[in-house]
Design an enzyme around this catalytic site. Structure first.
Site, mmCIF file in Angstrom:
data_model
loop_
_atom_site.group_PDB
_atom_site.id
_atom_site.type_symbol
_atom_site.label_atom_id
_atom_site.label_comp_id
_atom_site.label_asym_id
_atom_site.label_seq_id
_atom_site.Cartn_x
_atom_site.Cartn_y
_atom_site.Cartn_z
ATOM 1 N N LYS A 281 0.853 4.132 -2.728
ATOM 2 C CA LYS A 281 0.359 5.459 -2.331
ATOM 3 C C LYS A 281 1.401 6.545 -2.562
ATOM 4 C CE LYS A 281 -3.907 5.021 -1.191
ATOM 5 N NZ LYS A 281 -4.891 5.469 -2.208
ATOM 6 N N TYR B 138 0.843 -1.209 0.000
ATOM 7 C CA TYR B 138 0.000 0.000 0.000
ATOM 8 C C TYR B 138 0.877 1.258 0.000
ATOM 9 C CZ TYR B 138 -3.867 2.953 1.811
ATOM 10 O OH TYR B 138 -4.823 3.923 2.016
ATOM 11 N N SER C 190 -13.909 5.323 7.994
ATOM 12 C CA SER C 190 -14.530 4.542 6.915
ATOM 13 C C SER C 190 -14.318 3.080 7.273
ATOM 14 C CB SER C 190 -13.858 4.849 5.572
ATOM 15 O OG SER C 190 -12.591 4.218 5.519
HETATM 16 P P1 NAD Z 1 -13.667 2.691 1.606
HETATM 17 O O1 NAD Z 1 -13.297 1.259 1.648
HETATM 18 O O2 NAD Z 1 -14.829 3.156 2.418
HETATM 19 O O3 NAD Z 1 -13.902 3.192 0.117
HETATM 20 C C1 NAD Z 1 -13.189 2.697 -0.975
HETATM 21 C C2 NAD Z 1 -14.182 2.364 -2.058
HETATM 22 O O4 NAD Z 1 -13.452 1.967 -3.234
HETATM 23 C C3 NAD Z 1 -15.092 1.201 -1.688
HETATM 24 O O5 NAD Z 1 -16.452 1.595 -1.809
HETATM 25 C C4 NAD Z 1 -14.719 0.110 -2.675
HETATM 26 O O6 NAD Z 1 -15.809 -0.719 -3.064
HETATM 27 C C5 NAD Z 1 -14.177 0.901 -3.839
HETATM 28 N N1 NAD Z 1 -13.274 0.114 -4.677
HETATM 29 C C6 NAD Z 1 -12.313 -0.741 -4.276
HETATM 30 N N2 NAD Z 1 -11.693 -1.287 -5.321
HETATM 31 C C7 NAD Z 1 -12.268 -0.767 -6.437
HETATM 32 C C8 NAD Z 1 -12.043 -0.924 -7.820
HETATM 33 N N3 NAD Z 1 -11.114 -1.772 -8.286
HETATM 34 N N4 NAD Z 1 -12.807 -0.208 -8.676
HETATM 35 C C9 NAD Z 1 -13.764 0.631 -8.226
HETATM 36 N N5 NAD Z 1 -14.035 0.803 -6.922
HETATM 37 C C10 NAD Z 1 -13.282 0.121 -6.031
HETATM 38 O O7 NAD Z 1 -12.330 3.492 2.052
HETATM 39 P P2 NAD Z 1 -12.026 5.049 2.209
HETATM 40 O O8 NAD Z 1 -11.387 5.206 3.530
HETATM 41 O O9 NAD Z 1 -13.191 5.894 1.856
HETATM 42 O O10 NAD Z 1 -10.864 5.216 1.124
HETATM 43 C C11 NAD Z 1 -10.923 6.083 0.021
HETATM 44 C C12 NAD Z 1 -9.493 6.348 -0.446
HETATM 45 O O11 NAD Z 1 -8.760 7.053 0.561
HETATM 46 C C13 NAD Z 1 -8.682 5.097 -0.725
HETATM 47 O O12 NAD Z 1 -7.855 5.313 -1.849
HETATM 48 C C14 NAD Z 1 -7.828 4.938 0.509
HETATM 49 O O13 NAD Z 1 -6.671 4.191 0.258
HETATM 50 C C15 NAD Z 1 -7.556 6.384 0.837
HETATM 51 N N6 NAD Z 1 -7.174 6.643 2.220
HETATM 52 C C16 NAD Z 1 -8.086 6.581 3.213
HETATM 53 C C17 NAD Z 1 -7.686 6.869 4.515
HETATM 54 C C18 NAD Z 1 -8.661 6.877 5.642
HETATM 55 O O14 NAD Z 1 -8.262 7.297 6.746
HETATM 56 N N7 NAD Z 1 -9.899 6.461 5.441
HETATM 57 C C19 NAD Z 1 -6.348 7.166 4.797
HETATM 58 C C20 NAD Z 1 -5.446 7.231 3.756
HETATM 59 C C21 NAD Z 1 -5.862 6.975 2.470
#
Ligand code: NAD
Length: 305
Positions: free
Chosen positions: A167, A163, A197
């Site tokens: 990233k 990851y 989330s």
């Molecule tokens: P989440 O799991 O709630 O949302 C991610 C969404 O992406 C899900 O609904 C999932 O079904 C969809 N998804 C996964 N693979 C897919 C694909 N191949 N094609 C289309 N859709 C797909 O997680 P989140 O926390 O809302 O994450 C959103 C983004 O933020 C991600 O890229 C995550 O890595 C990044 N992020 C989140 C956090 C955090 O604190 N939540 C921290 C750092 C980075």
């Protein structure tokens, strides 16, 4: 102050079936945008698929009087996602590369599949969606992209080599796209968000999660992709819980040694304090900066302009 609106613009949000993506999708629809709600609908580890996640969000947006269509493709199939925008709304203006999964495992136990799936969704997926939107952006001389990095990518985090690599890749991807897009009014920024989330709900305690609503990430993203932003591009932003900050590279004073037989490992160790000296930092923004340092220090003839 009047509110920032997105009327007549089309926003593609990948991974918009939940978490941050859902918050983006509902916000942009509430501000007048046409929204493509993309979601593969699988588990947080990237297993399975379902149309439900995207459909629920589209229904919610429509019920509130907004305009949205669903797309159920994996981001690996970026053309189909952008096609959905063109077919439904005739244009695409903003791409939020947000979809993501986790395959956390210590490096000792990392399987090729854990590495590859993360690469496919985060790196290849963001590439495919941007690649498909790019000709539209260039042609209309307007485009805004947000890519999604993570603190794990910027700083490293136990159990997340796959990851982290993907990233931090979003940062390099963003920096170069920003440079290539500038001439065409395509602005590209990258965020390292923190939000409650399904990705974080098992890691952080409920009282911390309470203050980390995805809604608190949305306003920065909206400000960056709004047409009133005409200059902020290539930025790296940390955002969550109401805190917004920018990050950049910092270079130490460094040591410039003669390029002759005196340049030995021991000579470098003797200068180790200078290598680590951040009291007079510089802030490089491109590969040419390094050559500039050499030119300055060694009075080299400057490279042909
Ligand atoms: P989440 O799991 O709630 O949302 C991610 C969404 O992406 C899900 O609904 C999932 O079904 C969809 N998804 C996964 N693979 C897919 C694909 N191949 N094609 C289309 N859709 C797909 O997680 P989140 O926390 O809302 O994450 C959103 C983004 O933020 C991600 O890229 C995550 O890595 C990044 N992020 C989140 C956090 C955090 O604190 N939540 C921290 C750092 C980075």
């Amino acid at each position: 102050m009047s509110e920032l609106r997105f009327d007549n613009q089309t926003v593609v949000v990948t991974g918009a079936g939940g978490g941050l993506g859902k918050a983006y999708a509902t916000f942009f629809a509430s501000r007048g945008a046409n929204v493509v709600v993309n979601d593969l609908g699988g588990s947080h580890k990237g297993e399975g698929n379902s149309s439900r996640a995207a459909d629920v969000v589209v229904d919610e947006i429509r019920a509130a009087g907004g305009k949205a269509v669903a797309n159920y493709d994996s981001v690996e199939n970026g053309e189909a996602i952008i096609d959905t925008a063109i077919k439904a709304f005739g244009r695409v203006d903003i791409l939020l590369n947000n979809a993501g999964i986790l395959r956390d495992v210590s490096f000792k136990n990392m399987k090729d599949q854990d590495w590859e799936l993360i690469y496919k969704v985060h790196t290849y997926g963001a590439y495919k969606c941007a690649r498909a939107a790019w000709p539209h952006f260039r042609k209309q001389k307007y485009g805004r992209i947000i890519n999604t990095a993570s603190a794990a990518g910027l700083f490293g985090n136990f159990g997340q080599t796959n990851y982290s690599a993907a990233k931090l890749g979003q940062v390099g991807f963003t920096e170069t796209l920003a440079k290539e897009g500038a001439k065409y009014n395509i602005l590209v920024n990258v965020i390292a968000p923190i939000a409650a989330s399904r990705m974080t709900e098992t890691i952080l305690p409920p009282e911390v999660l309470e203050n980390l609503k995805p809604d608190w990430v949305v306003p920065l993203v909206a400000a960056l992709v709004h047409s009133s932003n005409t200059s902020e591009t290539g930025g790296i932003f940390e955002v969550g819980g109401g805190h917004i900050a920018k990050l950049r590279w910092e270079r130490s004073k460094g040591a410039l040694l003669k390029t002759d037989a005196s340049l030995t490992p021991g000579a470098i160790l003797q200068k180790w304090n200078d290598v680590n000296d951040f009291s007079q930092p510089s802030y490089p923004t491109g590969p040419a900066d390094f050559l500039g340092l050499l030119e300055e220090g060694q009075k080299l003839p400057s490279a042909p302009k």
